[in-house]
Each structure stands twice: as C-alpha cells, then as structure tokens.
Design a protein around this motif. Structure first.
Motif, short mmCIF file in Angstrom:
data_model
loop_
_atom_site.label_atom_id
_atom_site.label_comp_id
_atom_site.label_asym_id
_atom_site.label_seq_id
_atom_site.Cartn_x
_atom_site.Cartn_y
_atom_site.Cartn_z
N CYS A 42 0.84 -1.20 0.00
CA CYS A 42 0.00 0.00 0.00
C CYS A 42 0.88 1.26 0.00
O CYS A 42 0.53 2.26 -0.63
CB CYS A 42 -0.94 0.00 1.21
N THR A 100 -5.99 4.86 -0.45
CA THR A 100 -5.27 3.65 -0.86
C THR A 100 -5.63 2.48 0.04
O THR A 100 -5.95 1.39 -0.44
CB THR A 100 -3.75 3.89 -0.80
N LEU A 101 -5.60 2.70 1.36
CA LEU A 101 -5.80 1.60 2.30
C LEU A 101 -7.22 1.05 2.25
O LEU A 101 -7.44 -0.15 2.24
CB LEU A 101 -5.46 2.06 3.72
N ALA A 151 -7.77 -0.70 -0.99
CA ALA A 151 -7.08 -2.00 -1.07
C ALA A 151 -7.93 -3.11 -0.49
O ALA A 151 -7.86 -4.25 -0.94
CB ALA A 151 -5.74 -1.92 -0.36
#
Lengths: 216, 222
Positions: free
Chosen positions: B99, B143-144, B147
């Motif tokens: 990540c 992003t996290l 994901a």
C-alpha cells in the motif's frame, strides 16, 4: 517433546495422517496417510483434475484440510503456519515471475523475499544455464525458459520441503536432467520433495501416491 | 523480516518505474478530467472557485480508484501472491508495504500536482497549502480503504467495476472532511477539526485495513 536418547534413523519430516481435501464441495481425497523422512520423495500421480494441484496447495498451507492432520517435525503444521511455511517451497503451475523484470532481478527479489542470501544467486542461475539470460526481461522468455527461471528459486533459497507441481513442464531434456540432479542433491542433503508429475521427471525410489486409485 | 519487506518494496517500486504508463494513469486522468471543468462550467471564475475543492477531491477519489486494480491483480495472476504467503514476513506487514508503494505512485503524485490544479480552478491563495496538506492526509486512507475492496474482489470477473461500487461509499468520510478542510481554510471558517479528523481516519485505516486486506488475500489464494 522429550529428547530421544539415540537419534532415530528416520524421524518423519512431514507426515499426513488421514488428510482429506475438499474443493468446491467435492471431496478430492480422503484419509491420505504417508510419512516422509529426510531424503524421501513422494510422487503424486493422477489424471487431470484428480486433485494433485489442490493437494500441493493444501500442503503449502493455502487451503485448510477438510479432515486429518499434517505434521511437520511431529507438530501440527497448521498450528504454527508461519514456521511451517518458511520451511517450504511451492512451485505451482504459475511461475510467479514479473514480466517487466529481468531473470536476475526476479530471482534476486524472490530470494530476498523468501529470506535467502544473495550468495547463492549466481550458482542458482547456473543450475539451469540461465547465465546468458540473466539480463533479459522475463517477458521475452519462452515458457520453458520461464519455468527454468522459476525453478532457480529452489536452488537460490535453501528450504527443506519442496512442493513441485509439474516442475518439468516445458523443459528440454538437458534441463530436465538438471532438475532431476537438483532434486537428488536436495534429497541427499536431507530435504524432501513432493512432486506432481505425469512421468516427465524421474525420481529415485519415490513413494507413489496415485490419486486415481480406488479409495482405501 | 525487514529485509523481506524492503525487498518487496524495492521490487514494487521498480515495477512501477518500468511501466510508467500504468503508474501515471491515475494522475494523468486527474489532470485531464480537471481541465475539462473550466471548459464545461464556462468562464465564470467565481463558480469555479466555489466548486473547486469539491471537484478536485472527487477526481482524486476516482484517480486512486483507477489505479487500485494494479495493487494485487498482477500478483494474483502471475502467482507472486503465493510467494508472498511463503515469505517469512507477516502478510499484514507485506500488505502495508504494498500500500505504501501504491500511495507513493498514486496519492503522492496527486499531492504534488494539486497546487497547479488549485490554480486551474481559480482557488484563493490559501488553498495552495491547504489543498496539498488535505490530500497528503487523505490520500493514504484512499489507498488503504480501496485496497480492502481490491483484495476482496480479487479474481472475480469485472472486479474493477465492482471494486468501484464497493469502495466509493467507503470514501465518503474522507471526501466530506477533505473538502471541509480546504473550504475551512479558504473561507476562513477554521479548518483544524477537519484536518484532525482526516489524520485520525488515516491512522485508523493504517492500523485496521492491513488485517482486513490480509484476510481477503488469504481467501483469494485458496
């Protein structure tokens, strides 16, 4: 565990006790028993779809067994999965190579990821005569060359348990000999190899598990 | 363990460097889409300034969304994910490393590009530091959180579209507080609270998302 007074000649490194594998609701195998001592090899035979790859993925800890136990050095492998996994290599039908990186970069990255030192990289490349291809991006390689680049990981990172799914696929005679020699050396050093194969890779004195056979 | 993590980060950075078209896709989309707004809305600087922060944030969400599939998709297809599971490295940590690389090659580029965009949207001068700061705090969460969706839908057909449907609602808090932070500074309403909340979301995502992502990846590798 109590320490034995005299080291037994062949304490099993990996042992399956009534191991069962279920995949998509179908029981692929039930109650498989075998024990592998250091130096042993197990040859998995069976028709397409008989569950060779699933069994190897189960043995790598990717799948959970539907029943039975897998013992690594006498202890339940799934109870301490991290320890068990760091003792094994799994080579599936995919080569786990990055097309954009060169052969040497792929091997270097994989070896560092798996915890191997950089010292064995050059000899590992030479095992499968990859020296001249080392600087070639993997996307330019043929399927046999890719297979060799994937197999080089076995030589680059020392781990005692090898789970190989059709390792000889796409290899020419010369490299198949190199693979057989690599497996023989691995076994001589006390490792074990579990190989699913349709007979293109010859193993010395293997235990044979035929997944087509009538259930015991 | 740290060696393995560094090796993974180095490999992923190298891969991003080797395929610039894929890496820059998100930020280029961001720039092109944003350039359309002044054309579409017309030559009225006031309206642009009013909607600027919101438009930039929405496009930032979409730009990150565009790049989510490269997080785990290739690793899943070529078998590298199996290799990752066999590494002497907790999968949660490996995921955090991946990540981080994804953010460096997506969110960070948006942060760097954002002052230019503020100019393009006729935002007041204060936005030239407020917008990058808000994006710096908010994009790692994108992003996290993204994901998790990417890992859950790994291997499913039309995974990218489904990921968008799954992830966009989860992006709403970041969007709300991201816009509130920029507007708060620009309009002089005070922006301390939204900035703090953006930071809190990021910390929470960093602490919790790796567990969810790792669990989803373990399922995908079955």
């Amino acid at each position: 565990m109590p320490a034995p007074d005299a080291t037994p000649p062949a304490a099993p490194l990996l042992e399956a006790a009534g191991l069962a594998c279920r995949r998509g609701g179908r029981l692929l195998l039930e109650a498989v028993d075998w024990r592998l001592a250091p130096g042993d090899a197990l040859l998995l035979k069976g028709a397409n779809g008989s569950g060779k790859s699933s069994l190897l993925r189960l043995l790598a800890g990717f799948l959970r067994p539907a029943g039975g136990r897998l013992l690594h050095g006498g202890r339940d492998a799934f109870a301490d999965l991290a320890r068990y996994r760091s003792a094994l290599h799994h080579l599936g039908y995919q080569d786990a190579l990055k097309p954009a990186l060169t052969v040497a970069e792929n091997l270097e990255a994989a070896a560092a990821l798996l915890g191997g030192g950089p010292g064995r990289l050059a000899p590992a490349l030479e095992t499968f005569a990859l020296g001249e291809l080392a600087a070639t991006p993997v996307r330019f390689l043929s399927s046999g060359q890719r297979r060799r680049a994937a197999l080089a990981r076995l030589a680059a990172v020392p781990r005692p348990i090898w789970l190989l799914d059709e390792p000889g696929i796409g290899l020419d005679r010369h490299n198949r000999d190199a693979l057989e020699a690599l497996i023989d050396r691995h076994r001589a050093e006390g490792g074990i190899a579990l190989v699913a194969s349709h007979g293109d890779v010859a193993l010395a004195r293997p235990l044979v598990l035929d997944l087509d056979g009538p259930p015991a | 363990m740290t060696d393995a993590l560094l090796a993974l980060v180095r490999r992923d950075l190298r891969l991003a460097w080797r395929s610039p078209a894929e890496t820059l896709l998100g930020v280029v989309f961001f720039l092109v889409a944003l350039a359309l707004f002044p054309l579409g809305v017309g030559a009225s600087p006031d309206i642009l300034a009013r909607i600027g922060a919101g438009v930039i944030w929405v496009l930032a969400l979409l730009a990150v969304l565009l790049t989510l599939d490269r997080l785990f998709q290739h690793d899943h297809e070529d078998g590298s994910l199996d290799l990752l599971l066999l590494a002497p490295l907790p999968l949660e940590l490996a995921v955090l490393g991946k990540c981080a690389v994804h953010w460096l090659t997506s969110g960070l580029l948006l942060v760097v590009a954002s002052p230019v965009l503020a100019l393009l949207m006729n935002l007041p001068p204060d936005a030239f530091w407020a917008l990058p700061l808000a994006l710096l705090l908010g994009t790692p969460s994108l992003t996290l959180i993204g994901a998790i969706g990417a890992a859950l839908l790994l291997g499913s057909r039309r995974g990218a579209v489904l990921t968008a449907l799954l992830v966009l609602p989860l992006y709403i808090p970041v969007l709300i507080f991201g816009v509130a932070a920029v507007d708060g500074v620009v309009l002089g309403l005070g922006a301390k609270a939204p900035f703090l909340i953006l930071g809190a979301i990021q910390l929470a995502a960093m602490a919790l998302a790796p567990w969810a992502i790792a669990a989803a990846l373990r399922l995908a590798s079955e």
